[in-house]
Design a protein around this motif. Sequence first.
Motif, PDB file in Angstrom:
ATOM      1  N   UNK A   1      15.687  39.032  76.811  1.00 13.24           N
ATOM      2  CA  UNK A   1      14.757  39.215  75.695  1.00 13.24           C
ATOM      3  C   UNK A   1      13.808  40.404  75.818  1.00 13.24           C
ATOM      4  N   UNK A   2      14.019  41.296  76.783  1.00 12.39           N
ATOM      5  CA  UNK A   2      13.148  42.469  76.874  1.00 12.39           C
ATOM      6  C   UNK A   2      13.132  43.245  75.569  1.00 12.39           C
ATOM      7  N   UNK A   3      14.296  43.514  75.007  1.00 12.12           N
ATOM      8  CA  UNK A   3      14.374  44.348  73.812  1.00 12.12           C
ATOM      9  C   UNK A   3      13.823  43.636  72.579  1.00 12.12           C
TER      10      UNK A   3
ATOM     11  N   UNK B   1      15.190  43.848  86.935  1.00 13.32           N
ATOM     12  CA  UNK B   1      15.570  44.823  87.951  1.00 13.32           C
ATOM     13  C   UNK B   1      17.048  44.774  88.329  1.00 13.32           C
ATOM     14  N   UNK B   2      17.801  43.760  87.874  1.00 12.69           N
ATOM     15  CA  UNK B   2      19.215  43.667  88.234  1.00 12.69           C
ATOM     16  C   UNK B   2      20.096  44.528  87.322  1.00 12.69           C
ATOM     17  N   UNK B   3      19.541  45.042  86.244  1.00 14.03           N
ATOM     18  CA  UNK B   3      20.353  45.822  85.301  1.00 14.03           C
ATOM     19  C   UNK B   3      20.818  47.122  85.929  1.00 14.03           C
ATOM     20  N   UNK B   4      21.998  47.613  85.543  1.00 11.48           N
ATOM     21  CA  UNK B   4      22.454  48.929  86.018  1.00 11.48           C
ATOM     22  C   UNK B   4      21.488  50.028  85.595  1.00 11.48           C
ATOM     23  N   UNK B   5      21.413  51.081  86.381  1.00 10.43           N
ATOM     24  CA  UNK B   5      20.444  52.146  86.134  1.00 10.43           C
ATOM     25  C   UNK B   5      20.588  52.753  84.738  1.00 10.43           C
ATOM     26  N   UNK B   6      21.806  52.996  84.295  1.00  6.74           N
ATOM     27  CA  UNK B   6      21.993  53.582  82.969  1.00  6.74           C
ATOM     28  C   UNK B   6      21.465  52.652  81.877  1.00  6.74           C
ATOM     29  N   UNK B   7      21.669  51.354  82.056  1.00  2.00           N
ATOM     30  CA  UNK B   7      21.163  50.391  81.083  1.00  2.00           C
ATOM     31  C   UNK B   7      19.640  50.384  81.086  1.00  2.00           C
ATOM     32  N   UNK B   8      19.048  50.432  82.274  1.00  3.61           N
ATOM     33  CA  UNK B   8      17.580  50.474  82.368  1.00  3.61           C
ATOM     34  C   UNK B   8      17.025  51.686  81.622  1.00  3.61           C
TER      35      UNK B   8
ATOM     36  N   UNK C   1      18.461  53.445  79.238  1.00  2.00           N
ATOM     37  CA  UNK C   1      18.720  53.318  77.803  1.00  2.00           C
ATOM     38  C   UNK C   1      17.730  52.344  77.158  1.00  2.00           C
ATOM     39  N   UNK C   2      17.501  51.218  77.830  1.00  2.05           N
ATOM     40  CA  UNK C   2      16.590  50.215  77.265  1.00  2.05           C
ATOM     41  C   UNK C   2      15.147  50.724  77.248  1.00  2.05           C
ATOM     42  N   UNK C   3      14.769  51.487  78.249  1.00  2.00           N
ATOM     43  CA  UNK C   3      13.426  52.071  78.255  1.00  2.00           C
ATOM     44  C   UNK C   3      13.228  52.968  77.045  1.00  2.00           C
ATOM     45  N   UNK C   4      14.227  53.770  76.736  1.00  2.28           N
ATOM     46  CA  UNK C   4      14.155  54.628  75.553  1.00  2.28           C
ATOM     47  C   UNK C   4      14.082  53.798  74.274  1.00  2.28           C
ATOM     48  N   UNK C   5      14.838  52.711  74.222  1.00  2.00           N
ATOM     49  CA  UNK C   5      14.823  51.849  73.039  1.00  2.00           C
ATOM     50  C   UNK C   5      13.458  51.183  72.850  1.00  2.00           C
TER      51      UNK C   5
ATOM     52  N   UNK D   1      22.079  38.226  72.085  1.00  2.00           N
ATOM     53  CA  UNK D   1      21.508  39.374  72.810  1.00  2.00           C
ATOM     54  C   UNK D   1      22.576  40.468  72.894  1.00  2.00           C
ATOM     55  N   UNK D   2      22.919  41.096  71.763  1.00  2.00           N
ATOM     56  CA  UNK D   2      24.066  42.008  71.728  1.00  2.00           C
ATOM     57  C   UNK D   2      23.967  43.192  72.687  1.00  2.00           C
ATOM     58  N   UNK D   3      22.748  43.690  72.933  1.00  2.00           N
ATOM     59  CA  UNK D   3      22.620  44.827  73.848  1.00  2.00           C
ATOM     60  C   UNK D   3      22.944  44.425  75.291  1.00  2.00           C
ATOM     61  N   UNK D   4      22.585  43.203  75.671  1.00  2.00           N
ATOM     62  CA  UNK D   4      22.977  42.731  77.004  1.00  2.00           C
ATOM     63  C   UNK D   4      24.474  42.493  77.048  1.00  2.00           C
ATOM     64  N   UNK D   5      25.037  41.926  75.974  1.00  3.00           N
ATOM     65  CA  UNK D   5      26.483  41.750  75.926  1.00  3.00           C
ATOM     66  C   UNK D   5      27.209  43.072  76.094  1.00  3.00           C
TER      67      UNK D   5
END
Length: 409
Positions: free
Chosen positions: A284-286, A327-334, A336-340, A394-398
């Motif tokens: 639910x971060x996003x 913190x378990x998310x892959x770096x690229x996902x982190x 991308x989500x930060x930008x979102x 949670x489509x972005x996590x999917x």
Amino acid sequence: MAVDIRDFITKPRWCILPWTHAFIDPLGKVKPCCRFRGREVPGDCNLEENSLDDLFSGPVFETLRQSMVVDDSPTGCQRCWEEESAGKGMSLRQNHNRRWDELVSADWVGRPEISFLEIGLSSLCNLKCRMCDSRYSSKWVSDEVKLLGETINPNPPRKFSVSSVDGCLSRLRHIKFTGGEPLLIPEHQLILEKIFEMERASQVAINYSTNVTTLPKQDLQSLWRNFSRVEVALSVDGIGEVNDYVRNPSKWEQVEAVAVGFFEIAENMPNLFLGLRPSVSVYNLLSQPDLLRWWLKLCDKYPRAGERARKWVSLTHVTYPEQLSLQVLPQKTKERWTQMIDASLDGLPEKWSESCRSLCRYMLAHDREDLFSQLVSFTHDLDEIRQESVDTACPQLGAAIREWNGLGK
């Protein structure tokens, strides 16, 4: 061990809680605070085998106090150190040090004394939130057996012994109720009635964490009016499908109606302070910016309650189960989500926006991608048990899971 708070309050590792506070979990275990690492507390530190006063003056608490006096870094306090090093807003330690004068009487002389008590009354609960387990929710038992082959807590919800806290009621300044779901557990009201009968209610602030599925009954509302301050943290993690997915089996329509009910009560009860306290995980971060906009609308609709509710928004990151941590998310996902998140903060109060950004800083502070496979398995298995879909809720996590699976082939 007495201390002069003026000598210690600014020290980088000192915390007022070991001198003033005890946490009782739903199984009766006693710890220095809710975030203190459970593995650092022996199994016999519980109210079945010892009194609360004996535990508060016993080796776990006293060793912790001695460590803090010499500015050591007790391992049990790891969560606060991690938050502070990651720049994730104010840690629990910092927050309570900041408001230390609310936790003690004016004549406090620095000797250990329970003036702030947090009670996880029981595991009795009507929800089975994804970040929870059977120690804190009786509703989790059947899913745990399907998921793990056994349950973490095979015992029925424990009935809290009100007499176990009698010894400190005359000194209390603040009491916090959690669960389970505290508004479903009658023992909390018995404690309040005892404090009222002692003619101490006007000197005591009370705090609840509620899952926003039930409203306080009229007799409880009447009792609340006698206390100096009543704080109710509404644990809402997201709106719509996100809520239903993370906090099964709650339904967003009911949660929103109960939240509105709390605002209606607070509008005419000036000592009632409402707050928003989501548990923020990979699920639910996003969703946080949309959740905050929903909260802002409620604050605008109920101006008296809303003036107070705007000041209490606490986005709390999940640390357990570990595989749900940001913190378990892959770096690229982190990244991308930060930008979102950065792109979705328009129109929010700056303090709330900064809370979202601080979650991203925490997410980026450590690489724990080695746990991502556990997240994938946990999510898949629980989706099957509950007939739910991360892709829908949670489509972005999917999408991140599918990307990770693709890279792993």
